[in-house]
Scaffold this active site. Structure first.
Site, PDB file in Angstrom:
ATOM      1  N   HIS A 285      32.184 -17.658 -30.629  1.00  0.00           N
ATOM      2  CA  HIS A 285      31.066 -17.679 -31.068  1.00  0.00           C
ATOM      3  C   HIS A 285      30.797 -17.172 -32.274  1.00  0.00           C
ATOM      4  CE1 HIS A 285      26.719 -17.201 -29.052  1.00  0.00           C
ATOM      5  NE2 HIS A 285      26.401 -17.688 -30.234  1.00  0.00           N
TER       6      HIS A 285
ATOM      7  N   CYS B 124      27.836 -11.340 -26.389  1.00  0.00           N
ATOM      8  CA  CYS B 124      28.561 -12.634 -26.320  1.00  0.00           C
ATOM      9  C   CYS B 124      28.754 -12.517 -28.321  1.00  0.00           C
ATOM     10  CB  CYS B 124      28.038 -13.927 -26.391  1.00  0.00           C
ATOM     11  SG  CYS B 124      27.401 -14.435 -24.569  1.00  0.00           S
TER      12      CYS B 124
END
Length: 483
Positions: A103, A53
């Site tokens: 993120h 991610c």
């Protein structure tokens, strides 16, 4: 389009294209994505620059390799002075807004966005950086990943991940219904279909009797594993808990397909509001994912792998007024920032390592250049690369023998051609992309040096009870009817 176009960038998390009807696989029903592909340009061989991610999203934002930014794992930041597509579009006059997951790790929780409509779903500190597992502890594992892929833990229900996506979606719809007069960039980033595969009941029931093809396992599959594969079999705990039985495989694929349709319906609602507000004909719509998901292929789960199910992503770009097309030439998520900056007419302050796809979107031929994905962080802690060019793909983990596959004749990546004299020139050319283009020893040192430094900061922040998690600036007293 007669004016500067708006841009709607929609991102799913961990969405492999090999399960999507819109990408040619009649499994997850994705009618809205299929409709978008029918009027836009679909890149059928798009790859993540890093199959995890945070590094993937750092590449998406900056157009730079993770080995350039030093963003190696899910506990890594990248410098705030690196321009992102949000910076470039801000400078081009766009209102740049983020709803959902990006993120970001570290103190900079905007990286060029004017504002975020909600907080992030995951922590902003360096805490998701880990060393190798203790070789003397046979029970050591990073997380207990395997249970997320076992049938008893998959099914209808509600989760924090679904709650987050509902908030992300509501805020995005709210923004579009009150969009500014000037051009906007709205990035809407969902955390599904990332596990856990807990699914709203109506979606779960849609796939009750669905024909979900299960992976094929050769009898000698375990003997074909690379050093990289074996490291993650242990990292995920797959050497102690199997996910290979048909019940588990069926459940995880049913859960994934159901959540993929859930995200597709969210996309449809976003497009409906664009239509309602008269914005569709002047809005570029982009759909993609940060990386894929193995879903039991080759007996593996999660991401981090450089095999196709983990490394490939969907990528569809719809520019109103341009001809629909399907482009098979390999491309990268790394290309998207340069494309966005090009759309906005911005001159780059530093060269990006991705290329603009805008000429291809306008119908020009797209050169076939090497497409690179890399992973160096937790679980392996040494330089590892994938290179795709034409039909050929190499996977190389530094210090181990390479793997070489012809994806036209061997789409399942079972026949390792490395060492085959008949393709020696191809092997040498792809290997040189890695060894000549990257300082492998420096990357290997940096991965370990960063880890030790982050552990010091983590300990101090825990002691001080400090965090960088994003807090939405929201004054409830000024909302709704107050006069």
């Amino acid at each position: 389009m007669t004016q500067t176009p708006n841009i709607l960038l929609v991102i799913a998390d961990q969405m492999t294209p090999f399960m999507l009807e819109a990408c040619g696989y009649p499994i997850a029903r994705t009618r809205n994505l299929a409709a978008l592909a029918a009027r836009g340009v679909q890149f059928t061989n798009a790859y993540t620059p890093s199959p995890i991610c945070v590094p993937a999203r750092s590449c998406l934002m900056t157009g730079l390799h993770t080995s350039t930014t030093g963003c190696y794992d899910n506990g890594d930041p990248y410098h705030s002075f690196i321009p992102t597509f949000a910076h470039y579009l801000t400078n081009a006059g766009y209102e740049t807004i983020l709803s959902g997951k990006m993120h970001f790790v570290g103190a900079d929780q905007l990286h060029g966005f004017k504002r975020r409509l909600n907080t992030d779903i995951y922590p902003s500190g360096f805490i998701w950086s880990y060393p190798l597992l203790d070789p003397d502890d046979p029970e050591a594992k990073a997380f207990d990943f395997a249970p997320q892929y076992q049938a008893q833990n998959i099914g209808a229900g509600w989760s924090l991940e679904l709650q987050y996506d509902e908030e992300t979606h509501f805020r995005a719809l709210e923004y579009l219904r009150h969009a500014p007069d000037g051009p906007f960039l709205l990035t809407v980033s969902y955390t599904n279909p990332h596990p856990p595969y807990i699914v709203p009941r109506k979606y779960w029931e849609m796939y009750k009797d669905a024909d979900l093809p299960l992976p094929h396992y050769p009898d000698d599959m375990d003997d074909r594993y690379s050093d990289f594969d074996r490291a993650f079999i242990r990292w995920y705990g797959l050497d102690r808990k199997s996910i290979r039985n048909p019940d588990d495989l069926m459940a995880m694929r049913r859960g994934f397909a159901a959540l993929a349709q859930y995200v597709d319906d969210k996309l449809g609602e976003l497009l409906e509001v664009l239509d309602e507000q008269g914005l569709r004909d002047n809005t570029v719509v982009i759909f993609t994912s940060d990386h894929g998901e193995m879903l039991g292929e080759k007996g593996l789960i999660q991401k981090r792998s450089l095999y196709e199910w983990s490394a490939r992503i969907p990528l569809i770009i719809d520019i109103p007024g341009t001809a629909p097309a399907s482009i098979d030439t390999p491309v990268s998520l790394l290309d998207l920032p340069a494309t966005l900056a090009d759309m906005a007419g911005q001159t780059l302050a530093r060269p990006m390592e991705g290329r603009s796809l805008l000429p291809a979107l306008r119908g020009e031929p797209l050169p076939d250049v090497p497409v690179i994905s890399e992973y160096h962080g937790e679980g392996i802690m040494r330089p590892s690369f994938m290179v795709r060019q034409g039909a050929w793909k190499m996977i190389y983990c530094h210090g181990s023998a390479p793997q070489l596959f012809n994806l036209e004749t061997d789409p399942g990546e079972w026949d390792n051609r490395a060492g085959d004299a008949s393709v020696a020139k191809i092997e040498a050319a792809l290997l040189s992309v890695i060894t000549d283009g990257f300082d492998l020893e420096a990357i290997g040192r940096d991965v370990w040096d960063r880890l030790a430094q982050k552990q010091v900061v983590n300990a101090a922040m825990a002691a001080n009870e400090t965090a960088w998690d994003y807090v939405v600036d929201q004054d409830a007293a000024r909302q709704y009817v107050r006069k």
